[in-house]
Design an enzyme around this catalytic site. Structure first.
Site, short mmCIF file in Angstrom:
data_model
loop_
_atom_site.label_atom_id
_atom_site.label_comp_id
_atom_site.label_asym_id
_atom_site.label_seq_id
_atom_site.Cartn_x
_atom_site.Cartn_y
_atom_site.Cartn_z
N MET A 1 0.76 -1.17 0.03
CA MET A 1 -0.14 -0.10 -0.12
C MET A 1 0.90 1.04 0.00
O MET A 1 0.34 2.47 0.31
CB MET A 1 -0.85 0.06 1.27
CG MET A 1 -1.74 -1.18 1.21
SD MET A 1 -3.18 -0.92 2.07
CE MET A 1 -2.67 -0.83 3.73
N GLY A 2 2.16 1.09 -0.40
CA GLY A 2 2.99 2.13 -0.62
C GLY A 2 3.58 2.70 0.83
O GLY A 2 3.61 1.96 1.75
N LEU B 1 6.68 3.14 1.26
CA LEU B 1 7.56 1.99 1.27
C LEU B 1 8.64 2.34 2.36
O LEU B 1 9.07 3.11 2.56
CB LEU B 1 7.95 1.65 0.17
CG LEU B 1 6.99 1.58 -0.98
CD1 LEU B 1 7.68 1.15 -2.31
CD2 LEU B 1 6.07 0.33 -0.51
N HIS B 2 9.13 1.04 2.81
CA HIS B 2 10.46 1.06 3.99
C HIS B 2 11.21 -0.16 3.57
O HIS B 2 10.75 -0.98 2.75
CB HIS B 2 9.92 1.10 5.29
CG HIS B 2 9.01 0.16 5.89
ND1 HIS B 2 9.19 -1.20 5.82
CD2 HIS B 2 7.66 0.22 5.82
CE1 HIS B 2 8.03 -1.92 5.83
NE2 HIS B 2 7.11 -0.93 6.18
N GLY C 1 11.26 -2.75 4.88
CA GLY C 1 10.70 -4.26 5.11
C GLY C 1 10.04 -4.60 3.79
O GLY C 1 10.25 -5.68 3.20
N HIS C 2 9.51 -3.75 3.02
CA HIS C 2 8.94 -3.84 1.74
C HIS C 2 10.09 -4.41 0.76
O HIS C 2 10.08 -4.97 -0.02
CB HIS C 2 8.30 -2.50 1.08
CG HIS C 2 7.27 -2.20 1.93
ND1 HIS C 2 6.89 -0.92 2.53
CD2 HIS C 2 5.98 -2.79 2.15
CE1 HIS C 2 5.86 -0.83 3.31
NE2 HIS C 2 5.12 -1.97 2.78
N GLN D 1 -10.29 -2.69 2.73
CA GLN D 1 -9.69 -3.57 3.92
C GLN D 1 -9.71 -2.23 4.90
O GLN D 1 -9.27 -2.67 6.09
CB GLN D 1 -8.50 -3.89 3.55
CG GLN D 1 -7.21 -2.78 3.47
CD GLN D 1 -6.16 -3.77 3.01
OE1 GLN D 1 -6.06 -4.15 1.77
NE2 GLN D 1 -5.37 -3.57 3.75
N GLN E 1 -2.75 -11.99 8.38
CA GLN E 1 -3.08 -11.82 6.57
C GLN E 1 -2.34 -12.77 5.76
O GLN E 1 -2.94 -13.15 4.66
CB GLN E 1 -2.59 -10.25 6.37
CG GLN E 1 -2.50 -9.64 4.89
CD GLN E 1 -2.07 -8.70 4.68
OE1 GLN E 1 -2.76 -7.65 4.66
NE2 GLN E 1 -0.82 -8.23 4.27
N SER F 1 4.52 1.25 7.78
CA SER F 1 4.24 2.61 7.19
C SER F 1 3.74 3.47 8.19
O SER F 1 3.68 4.79 8.15
CB SER F 1 3.16 2.31 6.04
OG SER F 1 3.84 1.58 5.05
P1 AMP Z 1 1.42 -2.71 3.40
O1 AMP Z 1 2.11 -1.87 2.60
O2 AMP Z 1 1.59 -2.41 4.93
O3 AMP Z 1 0.27 -3.47 3.06
O4 AMP Z 1 2.56 -4.32 3.25
C1 AMP Z 1 2.99 -4.87 2.02
C2 AMP Z 1 3.81 -5.90 2.39
O5 AMP Z 1 4.93 -5.67 3.33
C3 AMP Z 1 2.81 -7.05 3.37
O6 AMP Z 1 3.12 -8.41 2.97
C4 AMP Z 1 3.64 -6.77 4.82
O7 AMP Z 1 3.28 -7.84 5.57
C5 AMP Z 1 5.10 -6.27 4.42
N1 AMP Z 1 5.63 -5.93 5.33
C6 AMP Z 1 5.14 -4.77 6.24
N2 AMP Z 1 6.17 -4.52 6.95
C7 AMP Z 1 7.05 -5.33 6.96
C8 AMP Z 1 8.46 -5.33 7.75
N3 AMP Z 1 8.79 -4.54 8.75
N4 AMP Z 1 9.08 -6.64 7.46
C9 AMP Z 1 8.87 -7.40 6.33
N5 AMP Z 1 7.66 -7.12 5.57
C10 AMP Z 1 6.67 -6.18 6.04
#
Ligand code: AMP
Length: 280
Positions: free
Chosen positions: A30-31, A33-34, A36-37, A61, A155, A188
């Protein structure tokens, strides 16, 4: 790097790649981004010829309109980050691409226990929304491999269930949670924390570690209470602290000494709701 906004463009591009027999990896986001993404994108790049990252803040959602309104959007920065990270293709649809028939008569998915427990209980309809967007994205992209973060533990289970329902032969790869130096899970939503709340936010990691270091066969309620106390001392309002079976997500009040468990936390600090989990 290619950027598509229209699903028709993406479908045409992907079908050419598929003809060559090359594998496609997909990272939905969902953008905002960090790292983790980016770790998901790296995992995909290792095992697929083409990696596609989607950015779409999915309205279905969000049960709370304020949460949707305040969800961070940093599109220019995201595109820059993706380009630096060597991402092959960004998919940037608008709502009419994902929901061509609008938001009424959306499909309902049989998610069983997962639907109304933990995140599902606190955010009614959330996981139906996750399935609606994922189902459509997967139909458009038709990846071989899907990469998602363990950070969103429930999720991942819901999407595994969706893949089982779809029977499309897509493999879900669950990747480890990336953390800041002090242990806070990257998210995020962390952008919305002020300086003091950011310092206190480490309490979720402390609480999860407390559970991990102290759980033993027998009753688990005391540990959950301790975790609540840790959160409250750091200005959090806990939504839930649960210890569940790692495979079924059924809440456990006792441990038999054998079962694989996971601890999950959701808590508010001011208006920001953070979630995290730890396999025990
Ligand atoms: P989101 O943009 O929050 O919907 O996340 C997109 C994807 O990134 C989802 O599969 C999240 O589980 C994953 N994600 C979010 N935060 C982290 C993180 N800290 N480490 C690894 N994956 C992450």
């Amino acid at each position: 790097m290619i950027l598509f906004k229209k699903s028709a463009q993406l479908i045409a591009y992907v079908s050419k790649i598929k003809e060559t027999g090359n594998k496609i990896g997909f990272v939905p986001t969902m953008g905002a981004l960090h790292k983790g993404h980016l770790s998901l994108l790296e995992a995909s790049a290792k095992n697929n010829k083409l990696t596609i990252c989607s950015i779409f803040v999915n309205p279905t959602q969000f049960n709370d309109p304020n949460d949707l309104r305040k969800y961070p959007v940093t599109l220019e920065k995201d595109i820059h980050l993706l380009s630096e990270a060597g991402t092959d293709l960004i998919f940037l649809p608008d709502a009419s691409e994902i929901y061509p028939n609008g938001f009424s008569h959306l499909h309902h998915y049989p998610l069983g226990y997962l639907e109304n427990s933990l995140e599902g209980k606190s955010r009614p309809g959330h996981f139906q929304g996750v399935c609606q967007v994922m189902d459509r994205l997967l139909d458009i992209i038709q990846p071989d491999n899907l990469y998602m973060g363990q950070k969103d533990y429930q999720q991942c289970m819901v999407v595994a269930k969706l893949l089982e329902i779809k029977q499309a032969g897509i493999v879900l790869n669950t990747c480890p949670t990336l953390r800041e130096r002090d242990g806070l899970a990257m998210s995020s939503r962390n952008m919305r924390l002020n300086t003091e709340d950011r310092k206190n936010a480490i309490a979720i990691f402390i609480a999860l570690n407390h559970i991990k270091e102290n759980f033993q066969p027998g009753n688990l309620e005391g540990l959950k209470n301790n975790a609540h106390d840790i959160l409250k001392k750091h200005q959090f309002k806990p939504d839930y602290v649960e210890i569940t079976d790692a495979v079924t997500l059924q809440t456990q009040s006792d441990w038999d000494g054998k079962q694989k468990l996971v601890a999950l936390v959701a808590a508010f600090i001011n208006e920001v709701r953070l979630i995290d989990n730890m396999i025990l």
